[in-house]
Design a protein around this motif. Structure first.
Motif: not given
Lengths: 337, 154
Positions: B95, B115-116
């Motif tokens: 992300e 991050t996702y």
């Protein structure tokens, strides 16, 4: 998610190189379809982190020349020495030996005395390279001039003498510029300044006053009245790698990329042995992110030392000042400040 | 305190003050001399241990979670920082990624990765390092091919 690093941004092409000119002293090339950050890493690493050998220690036995010992030592350090196949030479700090040995150093000696009436010039070719070294070219002074003299070290008048021994070590230019394999690395992108990364100063007309670089021929000039493309990113980089003579220019590039990979390998290794978070001291912290906490809800009044609002090391904390109330009428009970 | 909730104000009374001794002078590890009073009797042991101990090159800063972490790299700078930032950001599972050199006189570089839920920050970093190495391979191959072509054409 599977993806290909090299095939993003709608580019169907991977990185590409085009060599525009090269000889044994320099190479000019265009590197395209890579990011500015990678091109810049390559530039930085070629300039400062490719290892070479250079004279690092000088033991002066006799120096009756007009130059001071340290002056001569400095000049000796700057002489380019053949650094091809540098992998065969250890860093002295990594070597098994006590002080220095043939696996990590090259010894060069110099002895010159002027006996004639004319001024004697002492050149790099007069350095005698010791035999104890990994191969028979490493540490040789680089001599490229047609007369085969090499760099000038000093001049001697009648009766003056210089006698010294030098220890050449492996190193990188980040420590001292004498270890730089390059005398210069040219780096340019966007010669027409379409991206507006430059703000050209001008008297009347920037286009008139700023001569186009020679790389401008490789790219389309902006069309008349072309709108500014704010999404554009640089993708074509013009390198001019000029060797100092100790490594061939194309090997500098090769070694440069290898050096990046070595760094990465070291980091991958370092990441592997990462034993979790080390909260042993009140060091830098990762921001607490979205987990609430003091992080983003904090309005900036608090310090990381658990000192919520108002309390200072002097025992403030909402208590009244020594005078009960401050001159500003604040009784201190608010605790806000 | 303007803008603060009441509960926080109430807490303020209970939180003990931090004395000058407790607060670190800087983000650096306390030197041996400073630790001496604490380690006292096992001092000899420490000295042996500290011989030739390589400092950890990569460290996750405390306060990180699985998907949002800050990494501290020793002896790295813009050379690795910017290129890594770029290649990690290329990962669609990431992300956010950014790097900083917190202070010019400390040889440190920090990378922040968020991050996702499909991956973790450490995995994204590891993948970034590997991707950059692969990119280097591609560029090396490309350079040598072109270099040989150029020599052949002369």
């Amino acid at each position: 998610m599977e993806y290909d690093t090299m095939m993003m941004d709608g580019e169907s092409l991977g990185p590409s190189v085009k060599i525009s000119a090269a000889d044994d002293a320099y190479v000019n090339f265009q590197l395209s379809n890579v990011d500015l950050s990678f091109a810049n890493s390559l530039r930085r690493v070629m300039l400062a982190e490719v290892p070479t050998v250079a004279i690092d220690l000088v033991e002066v036995e006799i120096n009756t020349s007009v130059l001071a010992d340290e002056f001569v030592a400095h000049r000796l350090g700057l002489i380019p020495l053949d650094s091809r196949e540098i992998d065969q030479l250890n860093y002295t700090r990594d070597c098994d030996c006590d002080q220095s040995c043939g696996k990590c150093t090259v010894v060069l000696t110099l002895h010159a005395k002027c006996t004639g009436d004319d001024v004697m010039k002492v050149y790099a070719r007069d350095l005698i390279v010791g035999i104890d070294r990994p191969n028979n070219h490493i540490g040789n002074p680089v001599i490229t001039d047609p007369d085969g003299l090499g760099s000038l070290i000093c001049k001697l008048r009648k009766g003056q003498e210089i006698k010294l021994s030098c220890i050449a070590k492996k190193g990188i230019a980040k420590e001292h510029a004498k270890w730089s394999p390059t005398s210069a690395v040219g780096f340019e992108y966007d010669p027409h300044n379409k991206l507006h990364h430059l703000d050209l100063w001008y008297e009347a007309d920037a286009a008139e006053e700023w001569p186009a670089s020679k790389n401008a021929n490789f790219e389309e000039p902006p069309a008349e009245g072309e709108p500014f493309d704010y999404d554009a990113v640089p993708s074509k980089f013009y390198f001019e790698v000029e060797s100092a003579g100790n490594i061939e220019p194309d090997n500098i590039i090769h070694e440069g990329i290898k050096e990046i990979q070595k760094k990465l390998a070291g980091l991958i290794h370092g990441l592997g042995e990462n034993d979790g978070m080390d909260a042993g001291y009140d060091g830098p912290r990762s921001p607490d992110g979205m987990d609430g906490g003091a992080g983003w809800q904090d309005q900036g009044f608090t310090t990381p030392y658990g000192n919520t609002g108002g309390t200072t090391a002097w025992g403030g904390g909402g208590a009244a000042t020594a005078y009960g109330t401050t001159p500003y009428g604040n009784s201190g009970s608010g605790g806000g400040w | 305190m303007p803008g603060k909730t009441k509960s926080r104000c109430a807490d303020a009374e209970e939180v003990a003050d931090t004395t000058m001794e407790d607060a670190p002078t800087s983000a650096q590890q306390p030197s041996d001399g400073m630790q001496e009073d604490q380690s006292g009797n096992n001092e000899e042991e420490d000295e042996k241990d500290e011989e030739e101990v390589e400092p950890q090159r990569v460290r996750i800063l405390p306060g990180s979670s699985n998907t949002a972490a800050s990494f501290e790299f020793l002896k790295e700078g813009h050379t690795m920082g910017n290129a890594l930032r770029y290649i990690i950001m290329k990962n669609p599972d990431v992300e956010f990624c950014a790097y900083t050199i917190p202070h010019p006189s400390e040889d440190k570089m920090n990378i922040r990765i968020q991050t996702y839920d499909t991956t973790t920050a450490s995995a994204a970093l590891a993948k970034g390092l590997q991707d950059l190495e692969d990119l280097c391979d591609v560029v090396t191959d490309e350079f040598w091919t072109k270099r040989h072509d150029f020599m052949a054409s002369k």
